[in-house]
Design an enzyme around this catalytic site. Structure first.
Site, short mmCIF file in Angstrom:
data_model
loop_
_atom_site.label_atom_id
_atom_site.label_comp_id
_atom_site.label_asym_id
_atom_site.label_seq_id
_atom_site.Cartn_x
_atom_site.Cartn_y
_atom_site.Cartn_z
N THR A 43 0.82 -1.21 0.00
CA THR A 43 0.00 0.00 0.00
C THR A 43 0.85 1.26 0.00
O THR A 43 0.36 2.33 -0.35
CB THR A 43 -0.95 0.03 1.21
OG1 THR A 43 -0.19 -0.03 2.42
CG2 THR A 43 -1.91 -1.15 1.17
N ASP A 64 8.74 -7.54 3.69
CA ASP A 64 7.42 -7.80 4.24
C ASP A 64 7.60 -8.01 5.73
O ASP A 64 8.33 -8.92 6.15
CB ASP A 64 6.80 -9.03 3.59
CG ASP A 64 5.33 -9.19 3.94
OD1 ASP A 64 4.96 -8.93 5.11
OD2 ASP A 64 4.54 -9.58 3.06
N LEU A 83 3.98 1.61 11.86
CA LEU A 83 2.85 2.13 11.09
C LEU A 83 2.37 1.17 10.02
O LEU A 83 1.42 1.46 9.30
CB LEU A 83 3.21 3.47 10.42
CG LEU A 83 3.17 4.74 11.27
CD1 LEU A 83 4.27 4.76 12.33
CD2 LEU A 83 3.30 5.97 10.38
N TYR A 155 -10.32 -5.61 10.27
CA TYR A 155 -9.50 -4.42 10.50
C TYR A 155 -9.64 -3.94 11.94
O TYR A 155 -8.63 -3.67 12.62
CB TYR A 155 -9.92 -3.30 9.55
CG TYR A 155 -9.13 -2.02 9.75
CD1 TYR A 155 -7.77 -1.98 9.48
CD2 TYR A 155 -9.74 -0.87 10.22
CE1 TYR A 155 -7.03 -0.82 9.67
CE2 TYR A 155 -9.01 0.30 10.41
CZ TYR A 155 -7.66 0.32 10.13
OH TYR A 155 -6.94 1.46 10.32
N TYR A 169 3.62 -6.71 25.82
CA TYR A 169 5.08 -6.61 25.81
C TYR A 169 5.57 -5.63 26.87
O TYR A 169 6.62 -5.84 27.49
CB TYR A 169 5.57 -6.17 24.42
CG TYR A 169 5.99 -7.33 23.53
CD1 TYR A 169 7.31 -7.50 23.14
CD2 TYR A 169 5.06 -8.26 23.10
CE1 TYR A 169 7.70 -8.56 22.33
CE2 TYR A 169 5.42 -9.32 22.29
CZ TYR A 169 6.74 -9.47 21.91
OH TYR A 169 7.12 -10.54 21.11
N ARG A 196 -12.56 8.15 1.11
CA ARG A 196 -12.99 9.19 2.03
C ARG A 196 -13.53 10.39 1.26
O ARG A 196 -13.16 10.65 0.12
CB ARG A 196 -11.84 9.62 2.95
CG ARG A 196 -11.36 8.50 3.88
CD ARG A 196 -10.23 8.96 4.77
NE ARG A 196 -9.88 7.95 5.75
CZ ARG A 196 -8.94 7.03 5.60
NH1 ARG A 196 -8.26 7.02 4.47
NH2 ARG A 196 -8.68 6.15 6.54
#
Length: 323
Positions: A43, A64, A83, A155, A169, A196
């Site tokens: 993306t 990846d 991110l 998601y 963690y 959007r």
């Protein structure tokens, strides 16, 4: 500035070829960091980082994150900004399994990197963890309501899992972590195909076609300019607060007002028309940013008019193909 006191500090940004990630890379370099970007470009876009090619302070690792190992990166790391995650519905609905893999295995790998280097870890989460928007601004102590079995569940639950894993963690390994819940952010390099309403208005303005306002245009959106969002992430990394903390604009702006601003900036020929609203059109989530203001001394500084002017001017200069 996060640093180990031994030379130039080093930041790793996963998903650094994305809209927000690329701006974060720029800000880190400007503040004296050496930056390593890890991105698989599913993306993210190479064009977002082209201006950094040849800069000795910047390294790009095309990896990846689901398969990423600590051995891929040498030397000390001071802070890891995580991110890497699909943020547009067109992406996370296309492959929900991949969406959950990056939130699980990818976040595990990013956390393990931070742990192995004793680095600060900052997770870029999302306002979507709060579930459907309500009338009141979202506070960090709200547990939210998310349906894991609806079409968007992969998601929502992926981001909630990433937050839970980051928290685990911190508790288990005493890792210095922080969680930012990012609300709607816009600016140069944003994708114009993300579904959007602002993206559509800009795309229409660039094409010289009418701006289509759904329904009466009274529904609202929360718009935070990208430079302000990046400043919030940097402030969170530099502090000791673990979060979660909301990063976004607490101002509700009507969709019609946004269309008017874009039309005014685009020029006198820009036209606004009203169309039937989609069945799922909704009000925006608004953040309560009291914690960010009190603990990070942060709040958005850019007005909607100034931010939209900078954004549309950038797209007019580079062309809509970059969106």
């Amino acid at each position: 500035m996060v640093g180990n006191g031994a030379g130039q500090p080093h930041a790793v940004v996963t998903g650094g070829a994305g809209f927000l990630g690329s701006h974060l890379c720029d800000a880190l370099i400007a503040s004296g960091y050496r930056v390593t970007c890890v991105d698989n470009f599913e993306t993210g876009r190479a064009a977002n980082l082209r201006h950094l090619e040849g800069d000795p302070r910047f390294t790009l690792l095309r990896r990846d994150l689901k398969d990423y190992g600590d051995a891929d990166l040498a030397g000390p790391v001071d802070v890891v900004y995580h991110l890497a995650a699909p943020a547009a519905p067109a992406d996370y609905l296309l492959d929900p399994v991949a969406t959950m893999r990056i939130a699980s295995t990818g976040t595990l790998n990013a956390l393990d990197l931070a742990r192995s280097r004793s680095a600060r870890f900052v997770l870029a989460s999302t306002s979507e963890v709060y579930g459907p928007a309500g009338e009141a601004p979202s506070r960090e102590d709200s547990v939210g309501q998310v349906d894991p079995a609806d079409g968007y569940g992969a998601y929502y639950e992926a981001r909630r899992f990433a937050e839970a894993l980051t928290t685990a963690y911190r508790a288990t390994y005493d890792l210095r972590t922080a969680i930012a819940r990012i609300f709607n952010t816009y600016g140069p390099r944003m994708r114009l195909d993300d579904g959007r309403v602002l993206s559509r208005f800009i795309r229409q303005a660039l094409a010289g076609t009418p701006l289509t306002v759904p329904g009466p245009g009274t529904q609202t959106r929360s718009l935070c300019y990208v430079d302000d969002a990046v400043a919030g992430l940097l402030a969170l990394a530099d502090g000791g607060y673990p979060g979660p903390v909301n990063i976004g604009s607490p101002e509700a702006v009507s969709v019609f007002s946004i269309a008017q601003e874009v039309a005014e900036i685009a020029g006198p020929a820009a036209e606004i028309v009203f169309v039937e609203p989609p069945v799922t059109d909704s009000q925006a989530r608004l953040p309560d940013i009291s914690l960010a203001t009190q603990l990070l001394d942060w709040q958005p500084r850019t007005s909607v008019h100034d931010g939209l002017t900078a954004t549309l001017t950038w797209f007019q200069r580079v062309g809509a193909r970059r969106g």
